[in-house]
Scaffold this motif. Structure first.
Motif, PDB file in Angstrom:
ATOM      1  N   GLY A  15       0.965  -1.065  -0.044  1.00  0.00           N
ATOM      2  CA  GLY A  15       0.047  -0.022   0.057  1.00  0.00           C
ATOM      3  C   GLY A  15       0.794   1.117  -0.074  1.00  0.00           C
ATOM      4  N   PHE A  16       1.881   1.226   0.757  1.00  0.00           N
ATOM      5  CA  PHE A  16       2.657   2.453   0.689  1.00  0.00           C
ATOM      6  C   PHE A  16       3.557   2.480  -0.519  1.00  0.00           C
ATOM      7  CE2 PHE A  16       2.152   2.463   5.453  1.00  0.00           C
ATOM      8  CZ  PHE A  16       2.285   3.961   5.716  1.00  0.00           C
ATOM      9  N   GLY A  17       3.905   1.559  -1.251  1.00  0.00           N
ATOM     10  CA  GLY A  17       4.549   1.839  -2.404  1.00  0.00           C
ATOM     11  C   GLY A  17       3.829   2.274  -3.503  1.00  0.00           C
ATOM     12  N   PHE A  18       2.427   1.589  -3.438  1.00  0.00           N
ATOM     13  CA  PHE A  18       1.541   2.342  -4.374  1.00  0.00           C
ATOM     14  C   PHE A  18       0.985   3.769  -4.069  1.00  0.00           C
ATOM     15  CE2 PHE A  18       1.228  -1.634  -6.315  1.00  0.00           C
ATOM     16  CZ  PHE A  18       0.467  -1.516  -7.504  1.00  0.00           C
ATOM     17  N   MET A  19       1.065   4.050  -2.517  1.00  0.00           N
ATOM     18  CA  MET A  19       0.882   5.366  -2.432  1.00  0.00           C
ATOM     19  C   MET A  19       1.644   6.497  -2.752  1.00  0.00           C
ATOM     20  SD  MET A  19       0.639   7.159   1.632  1.00  0.00           S
ATOM     21  CE  MET A  19       2.198   6.958   1.720  1.00  0.00           C
ATOM     22  N   PHE A  20       3.167   6.054  -2.769  1.00  0.00           N
ATOM     23  CA  PHE A  20       4.126   7.008  -3.267  1.00  0.00           C
ATOM     24  C   PHE A  20       4.087   7.210  -4.774  1.00  0.00           C
ATOM     25  CE2 PHE A  20       6.095   6.449   0.873  1.00  0.00           C
ATOM     26  CZ  PHE A  20       6.483   7.746   1.189  1.00  0.00           C
ATOM     27  N   MET A  21       4.065   5.976  -5.294  1.00  0.00           N
ATOM     28  CA  MET A  21       3.920   6.002  -6.803  1.00  0.00           C
ATOM     29  C   MET A  21       2.664   6.967  -7.507  1.00  0.00           C
ATOM     30  SD  MET A  21       4.945   2.305  -8.421  1.00  0.00           S
ATOM     31  CE  MET A  21       4.233   2.740  -9.589  1.00  0.00           C
ATOM     32  N   PHE A  22       1.690   6.492  -6.913  1.00  0.00           N
ATOM     33  CA  PHE A  22       0.406   7.132  -7.299  1.00  0.00           C
ATOM     34  C   PHE A  22       0.180   8.611  -6.868  1.00  0.00           C
ATOM     35  CE2 PHE A  22      -0.151   3.064  -9.125  1.00  0.00           C
ATOM     36  CZ  PHE A  22      -0.842   3.211 -10.102  1.00  0.00           C
ATOM     37  N   THR A  23       0.918   9.074  -5.648  1.00  0.00           N
ATOM     38  CA  THR A  23       0.860  10.405  -5.187  1.00  0.00           C
ATOM     39  C   THR A  23       1.696  11.142  -6.450  1.00  0.00           C
ATOM     40  OG1 THR A  23       1.338  10.031  -2.757  1.00  0.00           O
ATOM     41  CG2 THR A  23       1.937  12.078  -3.700  1.00  0.00           C
ATOM     42  N   ALA A  24       2.626  10.608  -7.064  1.00  0.00           N
ATOM     43  CA  ALA A  24       3.135  11.292  -8.268  1.00  0.00           C
ATOM     44  C   ALA A  24       2.152  10.948  -9.230  1.00  0.00           C
ATOM     45  CB  ALA A  24       4.747  10.779  -8.620  1.00  0.00           C
ATOM     46  N   PHE A  25       1.757   9.812  -9.710  1.00  0.00           N
ATOM     47  CA  PHE A  25       1.310   9.800 -11.130  1.00  0.00           C
ATOM     48  C   PHE A  25      -0.194  10.403 -11.116  1.00  0.00           C
ATOM     49  CE2 PHE A  25      -1.266   7.126 -14.110  1.00  0.00           C
ATOM     50  CZ  PHE A  25      -0.676   7.655 -15.302  1.00  0.00           C
ATOM     51  N   GLN A  26      -1.011  10.286  -9.927  1.00  0.00           N
ATOM     52  CA  GLN A  26      -2.413  10.962  -9.893  1.00  0.00           C
ATOM     53  C   GLN A  26      -2.235  12.417 -10.080  1.00  0.00           C
ATOM     54  OE1 GLN A  26      -5.883   8.615  -8.723  1.00  0.00           O
ATOM     55  NE2 GLN A  26      -4.476   7.790  -7.064  1.00  0.00           N
ATOM     56  N   THR A  27      -1.155  12.947  -9.180  1.00  0.00           N
ATOM     57  CA  THR A  27      -1.119  14.343  -9.174  1.00  0.00           C
ATOM     58  C   THR A  27      -0.857  14.748 -10.575  1.00  0.00           C
ATOM     59  OG1 THR A  27      -0.226  14.391  -6.876  1.00  0.00           O
ATOM     60  CG2 THR A  27       0.199  16.278  -8.014  1.00  0.00           C
ATOM     61  N   CYS A  28       0.111  14.062 -11.235  1.00  0.00           N
ATOM     62  CA  CYS A  28       0.491  14.571 -12.534  1.00  0.00           C
ATOM     63  C   CYS A  28      -0.725  14.787 -13.393  1.00  0.00           C
ATOM     64  CB  CYS A  28       1.590  13.530 -13.001  1.00  0.00           C
ATOM     65  SG  CYS A  28       1.932  13.663 -14.711  1.00  0.00           S
ATOM     66  N   GLY A  29      -1.530  13.539 -13.445  1.00  0.00           N
ATOM     67  CA  GLY A  29      -2.722  13.290 -14.207  1.00  0.00           C
ATOM     68  C   GLY A  29      -3.784  14.494 -13.755  1.00  0.00           C
ATOM     69  N   ASN A  30      -3.720  14.714 -12.571  1.00  0.00           N
ATOM     70  CA  ASN A  30      -4.815  15.939 -12.333  1.00  0.00           C
ATOM     71  C   ASN A  30      -4.442  17.131 -12.835  1.00  0.00           C
ATOM     72  OD1 ASN A  30      -6.267  14.341 -10.802  1.00  0.00           O
ATOM     73  ND2 ASN A  30      -5.593  14.662  -8.774  1.00  0.00           N
ATOM     74  N   ILE A  31      -3.142  17.561 -12.956  1.00  0.00           N
ATOM     75  CA  ILE A  31      -2.620  19.033 -13.260  1.00  0.00           C
ATOM     76  C   ILE A  31      -2.075  19.068 -14.643  1.00  0.00           C
ATOM     77  CG2 ILE A  31      -2.035  19.272 -10.796  1.00  0.00           C
ATOM     78  CD1 ILE A  31       0.750  19.085 -11.432  1.00  0.00           C
ATOM     79  N   GLU A  32      -1.954  18.065 -15.289  1.00  0.00           N
ATOM     80  CA  GLU A  32      -1.283  18.174 -16.528  1.00  0.00           C
ATOM     81  C   GLU A  32      -1.911  18.873 -17.637  1.00  0.00           C
ATOM     82  OE1 GLU A  32      -1.704  14.175 -19.522  1.00  0.00           O
ATOM     83  OE2 GLU A  32      -0.962  13.649 -17.501  1.00  0.00           O
ATOM     84  N   GLN A  33      -3.335  18.823 -17.636  1.00  0.00           N
ATOM     85  CA  GLN A  33      -4.050  19.585 -18.531  1.00  0.00           C
ATOM     86  C   GLN A  33      -3.906  20.965 -18.336  1.00  0.00           C
ATOM     87  OE1 GLN A  33      -5.438  18.651 -21.434  1.00  0.00           O
ATOM     88  NE2 GLN A  33      -6.747  20.299 -22.200  1.00  0.00           N
ATOM     89  N   THR A  34      -3.950  21.521 -16.865  1.00  0.00           N
ATOM     90  CA  THR A  34      -3.724  22.745 -16.711  1.00  0.00           C
ATOM     91  C   THR A  34      -2.118  23.201 -16.974  1.00  0.00           C
ATOM     92  OG1 THR A  34      -5.379  22.532 -14.748  1.00  0.00           O
ATOM     93  CG2 THR A  34      -3.628  24.253 -14.875  1.00  0.00           C
ATOM     94  N   VAL A  35      -1.322  22.434 -16.633  1.00  0.00           N
ATOM     95  CA  VAL A  35       0.028  22.802 -16.895  1.00  0.00           C
ATOM     96  C   VAL A  35       0.371  22.979 -18.535  1.00  0.00           C
ATOM     97  CG1 VAL A  35       2.524  21.670 -16.914  1.00  0.00           C
ATOM     98  CG2 VAL A  35       1.184  21.585 -14.935  1.00  0.00           C
ATOM     99  N   ILE A  36      -0.239  22.138 -19.254  1.00  0.00           N
ATOM    100  CA  ILE A  36      -0.054  22.189 -20.702  1.00  0.00           C
ATOM    101  C   ILE A  36      -0.537  23.374 -21.128  1.00  0.00           C
ATOM    102  CG2 ILE A  36      -0.947  21.310 -23.185  1.00  0.00           C
ATOM    103  CD1 ILE A  36      -0.725  18.597 -21.639  1.00  0.00           C
TER     104      ILE A  36
END
Length: 416
Positions: A15-36
């Motif tokens: 769970g912690f491994g996925f938490m760290f990985m998806f802290t990065a990936f889901q945050t990336c997915g949430n903001i990427e359209q705004t960043v672009i």
């Protein structure tokens, strides 16, 4: 440490491994359209929605090879290499190029990651602990929505334009966080023989289908594609398919579309979605064994919660998403989206963990489809699609649960 303690520790590390990985990936997915939208370069032409559609589209196709890859290199190495590819995808945003932005490599390893996760969750669980372990894993995973979005909110609050320096700082940090999660998987230990793997798939698919699910998750032999295809056309899986499809649509909505609609509230919205996911995963996952009415009430609660959220979003946000929404309603809707999603996933996960190969492609196909049509359909049409599919999916889930319970009662009666 006893066998049960070791398997519980494995689930927590997972769970912690996925938490760290998806802290990065889901945050990336949430903001990427705004960043672009804020990225000022004549050399770059891309859409965040299209990129995510490619990721989930290839994810669905690559499930054909994912079990074989996990069988050859093992679940730990599978998750580690998947994490490296995730980190590479996130690092691409430090300085985006069109060719790298639309790469589909990440999505191939996405399917491998979740196939390995399903394998580890199952072999570290028993019938008595599968609900608890699913709830623990889901709650830890959904903390990923909390931490990353909290940083985005405080760092970018009030910013209309995202500078290159802000973008680079965020994505360098997210890349490092993703790498930390990847290395955590090496801490997972092999469970002792006394810790019997879960037979949760038996409760759904009975004799023949259970054999198929066991092959998919445990043996990982070269013949699993044929067995998985047989499993995917069973009566129960066909009934569950609409419900699985709905989780793909609402995944796209809360992880990509909704945040873009509410603009500067995107970070705070992600926090409240995470709070709803954590609450639902912790409560409903842990208490599923105590519910004498089965999974139906929780899934119905998820549907009602989502319908309330969709109605409030319809009232609060104009279809063109240019009118500033009410902050309170926007955050309430975020919480309801997360809570409803956890209702569906923590209880359907008890089915999915035995049929990962079958559920992941369908969910990712509908997620890809939703990301694609999000470029063209107005918000109210997207909400209408989710209402229709959500209603049909919940109805089919209730029927599937009734079929399973009826079959189990008949079996018990025959044995008497």
């Amino acid at each position: 440490m006893g066998p049960e303690g070791k398997t519980l520790l494995n689930i927590i590390i997972l769970g912690f491994g996925f938490m760290f990985m998806f802290t990065a990936f889901q945050t990336c997915g949430n903001i990427e359209q705004t960043v672009i939208k804020s990225f000022n370069s004549t050399e770059f032409h891309g859409s965040g929605y299209t990129s995510m559609a490619i990721i989930y589209g290839v994810f669905s196709a690559s499930n054909l090879i994912a079990p074989s890859v996990v069988a050859v290199i093992g679940p730990q190495l599978s998750m580690f290499f998947s994490g490296l590819v995730y980190s590479g995808y996130i690092a691409m945003f430090i300085h985006p190029y069109t060719w790298s932005f639309y790469t589909a490599v990440c999505s191939c390893w996405n399917s491998i990651l979740w196939t390995a996760q399903g394998n580890l969750l199952t072999i570290n669980s028993t019938d008595a602990t599968i609900g608890r372990n699913s709830g623990i894993f889901w709650a830890l995973l959904q903390f990923s929505l909390f931490f990353g979005n909290m940083y985005i909110y405080f760092a970018w609050h009030g910013h209309v334009h995202i500078s290159d320096e802000d973008r680079q700082t965020v994505f360098i940090s997210l890349t490092v966080i993703s790498l930390v999660g990847s290395f955590l998987f090496f801490l997972i230990q092999k469970p002792d023989p006394e810790a019997t793997p879960s037979e949760v798939s038996e409760s759904l698919l009975q004799t023949e289908s259970t054999e198929s699910a066991s092959i998919v998750l445990t043996d990982m032999c070269p013949l699993l594609t044929e067995k998985a295809l047989q499993l995917s056309v069973t009566k129960e899986m066909l009934l569950l398919s609409i419900s699985i499809a709905y989780t793909g649509l609402e995944l796209t909505f809360y992880s990509g579309v909704y945040g873009t609609c509410i603009g500067s509230l995107i970070g705070l919205s992600g926090i409240f979605i995470g709070l709803g996911e954590i609450l639902g995963g912790g409560v409903f996952g842990m208490l599923n064994k105590c519910n004498r009415f089965g999974r139906n009430p929780v899934v119905l609660l998820g549907l009602i919660t989502h319908f309330v959220a969709f109605y409030l979003i319809f009232l609060n946000i104009a279809s063109d998403a240019y009118i500033t929404p009410s902050v309170e309603l926007a955050l309430l809707c975020s919480f309801l989206l997360g809570l409803g999603d956890s209702c569906f996933n923590t209880h359907q996960l008890l089915y999915y963990s035995g049929v990962t190969w079958c559920s992941c492609p369908l969910q990712s196909i509908t997620a890809a489809l939703a990301f694609f049509y999000s470029n063209y359909l107005l918000l109210h049409w997207q909400l209408l699609i989710m209402v229709v599919v959500g209603f049909l999916g919940t109805l089919s889930f209730l029927v599937a649960e009734w079929v399973v319970v009826s079959s189990r009662r008949d079996t018990d009666y025959d044995s008497i």
